[in-house]
Design a protein around this motif. Structure first.
Motif, PDB file in Angstrom:
ATOM      1  N   LEU A   2       1.096  -1.308   0.119  1.00 51.17           N
ATOM      2  CA  LEU A   2       0.221  -0.117  -0.072  1.00 51.17           C
ATOM      3  C   LEU A   2       0.776   1.288  -0.085  1.00 51.17           C
ATOM      4  N   GLY A   3       0.368   2.189  -0.791  1.00 48.10           N
ATOM      5  CA  GLY A   3       1.245   3.430  -0.915  1.00 48.10           C
ATOM      6  C   GLY A   3       2.403   3.227  -1.936  1.00 48.10           C
ATOM      7  N   ALA A   4       2.252   2.505  -2.804  1.00 47.83           N
ATOM      8  CA  ALA A   4       3.192   1.853  -3.754  1.00 47.83           C
ATOM      9  C   ALA A   4       3.710   2.893  -4.754  1.00 47.83           C
ATOM     10  N   ASN A   5       2.798   3.783  -4.987  1.00 46.42           N
ATOM     11  CA  ASN A   5       2.858   4.853  -5.973  1.00 46.42           C
ATOM     12  C   ASN A   5       3.588   6.106  -5.158  1.00 46.42           C
ATOM     13  N   GLY A   6       3.916   6.300  -4.120  1.00 52.74           N
ATOM     14  CA  GLY A   6       4.564   7.257  -3.655  1.00 52.74           C
ATOM     15  C   GLY A   6       6.091   7.214  -3.726  1.00 52.74           C
ATOM     16  N   PRO A   7       6.826   8.136  -3.378  1.00 50.14           N
ATOM     17  CA  PRO A   7       8.254   8.001  -3.536  1.00 50.14           C
ATOM     18  C   PRO A   7       8.921   7.162  -2.640  1.00 50.14           C
ATOM     19  N   THR A   8       8.681   6.485  -1.559  1.00 49.74           N
ATOM     20  CA  THR A   8       9.111   5.387  -1.078  1.00 49.74           C
ATOM     21  C   THR A   8       8.637   4.259  -1.521  1.00 49.74           C
ATOM     22  N   ARG A  28      -4.295   4.563  -6.133  1.00 48.48           N
ATOM     23  CA  ARG A  28      -5.627   5.254  -6.666  1.00 48.48           C
ATOM     24  C   ARG A  28      -5.250   5.685  -8.182  1.00 48.48           C
ATOM     25  N   HIS A  29      -3.739   5.876  -8.456  1.00 48.82           N
ATOM     26  CA  HIS A  29      -3.621   6.460  -9.784  1.00 48.82           C
ATOM     27  C   HIS A  29      -2.571   5.368 -10.718  1.00 48.82           C
ATOM     28  N   PRO A  30      -3.278   4.153 -10.958  1.00 47.85           N
ATOM     29  CA  PRO A  30      -2.580   3.355 -11.747  1.00 47.85           C
ATOM     30  C   PRO A  30      -1.998   3.869 -13.161  1.00 47.85           C
ATOM     31  N   ALA A  44      -5.687  -1.279  -8.914  1.00 47.87           N
ATOM     32  CA  ALA A  44      -6.402   0.386  -8.803  1.00 47.87           C
ATOM     33  C   ALA A  44      -7.247   0.440  -7.677  1.00 47.87           C
ATOM     34  N   GLY A  45      -7.216   1.169  -6.717  1.00 44.98           N
ATOM     35  CA  GLY A  45      -8.097   1.227  -5.728  1.00 44.98           C
ATOM     36  C   GLY A  45      -7.756   2.175  -4.666  1.00 44.98           C
ATOM     37  N   ASP A  46      -8.752   2.596  -3.665  1.00 40.40           N
ATOM     38  CA  ASP A  46      -8.651   3.298  -2.479  1.00 40.40           C
ATOM     39  C   ASP A  46      -8.189   2.390  -1.324  1.00 40.40           C
ATOM     40  N   THR A  66       3.045   1.783   3.029  1.00 36.77           N
ATOM     41  CA  THR A  66       3.828   3.030   3.078  1.00 36.77           C
ATOM     42  C   THR A  66       2.710   4.407   2.765  1.00 36.77           C
ATOM     43  N   ILE A  67       1.550   4.053   3.112  1.00 38.69           N
ATOM     44  CA  ILE A  67       0.641   4.964   2.924  1.00 38.69           C
ATOM     45  C   ILE A  67       0.992   6.188   3.433  1.00 38.69           C
ATOM     46  N   GLY A  68       0.712   7.349   2.779  1.00 42.92           N
ATOM     47  CA  GLY A  68       0.944   8.651   3.294  1.00 42.92           C
ATOM     48  C   GLY A  68       0.067   9.615   2.808  1.00 42.92           C
ATOM     49  N   THR A  69       0.032  10.899   3.545  1.00 43.41           N
ATOM     50  CA  THR A  69      -0.983  12.013   3.221  1.00 43.41           C
ATOM     51  C   THR A  69      -0.159  13.288   3.414  1.00 43.41           C
ATOM     52  N   ALA A  70      -0.813  14.394   2.750  1.00 47.66           N
ATOM     53  CA  ALA A  70      -0.268  15.715   3.153  1.00 47.66           C
ATOM     54  C   ALA A  70      -0.495  16.345   4.365  1.00 47.66           C
ATOM     55  N   GLN A  77      -7.564  10.180   8.515  1.00 49.22           N
ATOM     56  CA  GLN A  77      -8.111   8.891   8.845  1.00 49.22           C
ATOM     57  C   GLN A  77      -7.553   8.092   7.780  1.00 49.22           C
ATOM     58  N   VAL A  78      -6.755   8.041   6.939  1.00 50.51           N
ATOM     59  CA  VAL A  78      -6.335   7.150   6.031  1.00 50.51           C
ATOM     60  C   VAL A  78      -5.404   6.313   6.516  1.00 50.51           C
ATOM     61  N   TYR A  79      -4.364   6.522   7.603  1.00 49.30           N
ATOM     62  CA  TYR A  79      -3.579   5.627   8.016  1.00 49.30           C
ATOM     63  C   TYR A  79      -4.347   4.630   9.102  1.00 49.30           C
ATOM     64  N   VAL A 101       4.695   1.824   8.002  1.00 48.24           N
ATOM     65  CA  VAL A 101       5.168   2.766   8.315  1.00 48.24           C
ATOM     66  C   VAL A 101       4.472   3.963   8.847  1.00 48.24           C
ATOM     67  N   THR A 102       5.003   4.522  10.037  1.00 50.52           N
ATOM     68  CA  THR A 102       4.443   5.627  10.693  1.00 50.52           C
ATOM     69  C   THR A 102       5.687   6.652  10.573  1.00 50.52           C
ATOM     70  N   SER A 103       6.123   7.368  11.936  1.00 46.10           N
ATOM     71  CA  SER A 103       7.124   8.177  11.729  1.00 46.10           C
ATOM     72  C   SER A 103       7.898   8.428  13.331  1.00 46.10           C
ATOM     73  N   TYR A 214      15.956  22.761   3.388  1.00 47.80           N
ATOM     74  CA  TYR A 214      15.618  21.887   2.282  1.00 47.80           C
ATOM     75  C   TYR A 214      14.578  20.884   2.922  1.00 47.80           C
ATOM     76  N   MET A 215      14.545  20.223   3.988  1.00 41.44           N
ATOM     77  CA  MET A 215      13.478  19.458   4.345  1.00 41.44           C
ATOM     78  C   MET A 215      12.222  19.895   4.570  1.00 41.44           C
ATOM     79  N   PHE A 216      12.223  21.413   5.036  1.00 40.69           N
ATOM     80  CA  PHE A 216      11.110  22.080   5.025  1.00 40.69           C
ATOM     81  C   PHE A 216      10.177  22.431   3.677  1.00 40.69           C
TER      82      PHE A 216
HETATM   83  N1  LIG Z   1       8.128  12.592   4.262  1.00 42.92           N
HETATM   84  C1  LIG Z   1       8.837  12.547   5.295  1.00 42.92           C
HETATM   85  O1  LIG Z   1       9.701  13.026   5.712  1.00 42.92           O
HETATM   86  C2  LIG Z   1       8.354  11.290   6.180  1.00 42.92           C
HETATM   87  C3  LIG Z   1       8.603  11.277   7.474  1.00 42.92           C
HETATM   88  C4  LIG Z   1       8.619  10.047   8.144  1.00 42.92           C
HETATM   89  C5  LIG Z   1       7.615   9.204   7.801  1.00 42.92           C
HETATM   90  N2  LIG Z   1       6.994   9.307   6.736  1.00 42.92           N
HETATM   91  C6  LIG Z   1       5.809   8.317   6.100  1.00 42.92           C
HETATM   92  O2  LIG Z   1       6.589   7.502   5.188  1.00 42.92           O
HETATM   93  C7  LIG Z   1       5.904   6.938   4.373  1.00 42.92           C
HETATM   94  C8  LIG Z   1       6.237   7.088   2.881  1.00 42.92           C
HETATM   95  O3  LIG Z   1       6.448   8.468   2.807  1.00 42.92           O
HETATM   96  P1  LIG Z   1       6.848   9.289   1.268  1.00 42.92           P
HETATM   97  O4  LIG Z   1       6.789  10.493   1.339  1.00 42.92           O
HETATM   98  O5  LIG Z   1       7.557   8.364   0.600  1.00 42.92           O
HETATM   99  O6  LIG Z   1       5.024   8.915   0.530  1.00 42.92           O
HETATM  100  P2  LIG Z   1       3.862   9.794   0.529  1.00 42.92           P
HETATM  101  O7  LIG Z   1       4.158  11.210  -0.384  1.00 42.92           O
HETATM  102  O8  LIG Z   1       3.420  10.056   1.874  1.00 42.92           O
HETATM  103  O9  LIG Z   1       2.882   8.979  -0.247  1.00 42.92           O
HETATM  104  C9  LIG Z   1       2.519   7.609  -0.072  1.00 42.92           C
HETATM  105  C10 LIG Z   1       1.369   7.329  -1.106  1.00 42.92           C
HETATM  106  O10 LIG Z   1       0.048   6.988  -0.502  1.00 42.92           O
HETATM  107  C11 LIG Z   1      -0.899   6.676  -1.008  1.00 42.92           C
HETATM  108  N3  LIG Z   1      -2.031   7.037  -0.503  1.00 42.92           N
HETATM  109  C12 LIG Z   1      -2.705   8.044   0.076  1.00 42.92           C
HETATM  110  N4  LIG Z   1      -3.739   7.794   0.478  1.00 42.92           N
HETATM  111  C13 LIG Z   1      -4.343   6.637  -0.358  1.00 42.92           C
HETATM  112  C14 LIG Z   1      -5.309   6.001   0.024  1.00 42.92           C
HETATM  113  N5  LIG Z   1      -6.632   6.509   0.458  1.00 42.92           N
HETATM  114  N6  LIG Z   1      -5.679   4.933  -0.997  1.00 42.92           N
HETATM  115  C15 LIG Z   1      -4.605   4.347  -1.547  1.00 42.92           C
HETATM  116  N7  LIG Z   1      -3.149   4.991  -1.535  1.00 42.92           N
HETATM  117  C16 LIG Z   1      -3.285   6.076  -0.876  1.00 42.92           C
HETATM  118  C17 LIG Z   1      -0.332   7.732  -2.422  1.00 42.92           C
HETATM  119  O11 LIG Z   1      -0.456   6.895  -3.726  1.00 42.92           O
HETATM  120  P3  LIG Z   1      -1.832   7.323  -4.776  1.00 42.92           P
HETATM  121  O12 LIG Z   1      -2.124   8.739  -4.742  1.00 42.92           O
HETATM  122  O13 LIG Z   1      -1.097   6.935  -6.093  1.00 42.92           O
HETATM  123  O14 LIG Z   1      -2.988   6.325  -4.375  1.00 42.92           O
HETATM  124  C18 LIG Z   1       0.773   8.240  -2.114  1.00 42.92           C
HETATM  125  O15 LIG Z   1       1.650   8.315  -3.057  1.00 42.92           O
HETATM  126  C19 LIG Z   1       4.383   7.634   4.582  1.00 42.92           C
HETATM  127  O16 LIG Z   1       3.754   6.668   5.635  1.00 42.92           O
HETATM  128  C20 LIG Z   1       4.705   8.752   5.462  1.00 42.92           C
HETATM  129  O17 LIG Z   1       3.792   9.250   6.155  1.00 42.92           O
HETATM  130  C21 LIG Z   1       7.330  10.459   5.824  1.00 42.92           C
END
Ligand SMILES: NC(=O)c1ccc[n+]([C@@H]2O[C@H](COP(=O)([O-])OP(=O)(O)OC[C@H]3O[C@@H](n4cnc5c(N)ncnc54)[C@H](OP(=O)(O)O)[C@@H]3O)[C@@H](O)[C@H]2O)c1
Length: 223
Positions: A2-8, A28-30, A44-46, A66-70, A77-79, A101-103, A214-216
């Motif tokens: 899950l979260g397969a299309n994110g950067p991680t 969600r975006h194959p 494909a799916g949520d 590895t699901i994540g959101t902005a 609630q997605v996690y 994965v959390t944080s 950079y991180m911010f």
């Molecule tokens: N960024 C950081 O510095 C940081 C730090 C600590 C921990 N983390 C955690 O590390 C993990 C990886 O982070 P990342 O920055 O590589 O990835 P990310 O940008 O948080 O993206 C993860 C992917 O989750 C998918 N997603 C979100 N909502 C979904 C839903 N309802 N159903 C299906 N897929 C969904 C999205 O893919 P689709 O849109 O293709 O579905 C998105 O590309 C996340 O859990 C994040 O919270 C991040």
């Protein structure tokens, strides 16, 4: 996955294929998913849709999430919602291994060192990212309460730097950053490494340094 299309997630899928795994990648975006392989099935799916999770779980032996959101002011609630569905579906299908994965930011006992660390904690955890971190905590609670062979992986700030090697330890690591390549490797290693089953694992890339700006800019403002 899950979260397969994110950067991680993309790195995770790539590394899993290189290691010879069969991979089911949920997005969600194959149409935007960049990888293609005979051993890869893109679903494909949520992840908050019970039927989608049930189908995805039925097709796999182990789940990495590895699901994540902005960051947002609105409730997140997605996690926790996806974790609830995963636990239910995995229990129903007799699948045991779950890696989520959390944080490092959800570690409420951690007292960051230095002004920058304390500022980042108070601004990110308690303000800008509060609703995201709150839901990560809810996800952890759901996973901890399950009978599955779970591992909660808590990385610090993620970067696009090339992977070097990662450190893993119970509960906490002081290093503030992690390469996403290294996080993907650490997650895959959990499929064979049983030391952290039913435990929290802190991970990081030792010695990795990037500027706070950079991180911010890259990881907070992008969101
Ligand atoms: N960024 C950081 O510095 C940081 C730090 C600590 C921990 N983390 C955690 O590390 C993990 C990886 O982070 P990342 O920055 O590589 O990835 P990310 O940008 O948080 O993206 C993860 C992917 O989750 C998918 N997603 C979100 N909502 C979904 C839903 N309802 N159903 C299906 N897929 C969904 C999205 O893919 P689709 O849109 O293709 O579905 C998105 O590309 C996340 O859990 C994040 O919270 C991040």
């Amino acid at each position: 996955m899950l979260g397969a299309n994110g950067p991680t997630g993309r790195r995770l899928v790539h590394q899993a294929l290189v290691r010879g795994h069969q991979v089911q990648a949920l997005t969600r975006h194959p149409e935007t998913f960049p990888l293609c392989d005979d051993r890869l099935q893109v679903i494909a799916g949520d992840a908050t849709n019970p039927a989608v999770i049930d189908t995805a779980v039925a097709a796999t032996d182990a789940v990495i999430c590895t699901i994540g959101t902005a960051f947002t002011r609105h409730p997140v609630q997605v996690y926790s919602a996806s974790a609830r569905l995963l636990v239910q579906a995995m229990s129903g299908h007799g699948k045991r291994r779950l890696v989520v994965v959390t944080s490092g930011g959800v570690d409420t006992t951690h007292r960051p060192q230095g002004i920058a660390g304390r500022l980042s904690r108070s601004v990110l955890r308690n303000r800008i990212g509060k609703t995201v971190y709150d839901d990560m905590e809810a996800m952890e609670a759901v996973v901890w309460a399950s009978d599955l062979d779970w591992t909660v992986v808590r990385p610090p700030g993620l970067t696009e730097e090339p992977g070097t090697d990662y450190a893993i330890a119970p509960e906490r690591i002081q290093d503030p950053f992690m390469s996403r390549d290294d996080l993907a490797a650490a997650l895959l290693d959990q499929l064979q490494d049983h030391r952290y089953v039913r435990k929290v694992a802190a991970v990081a890339t030792p010695g990795l340094r990037v500027s706070g700006w950079y991180m911010f800019h890259r990881e907070v403002l992008k969101r």
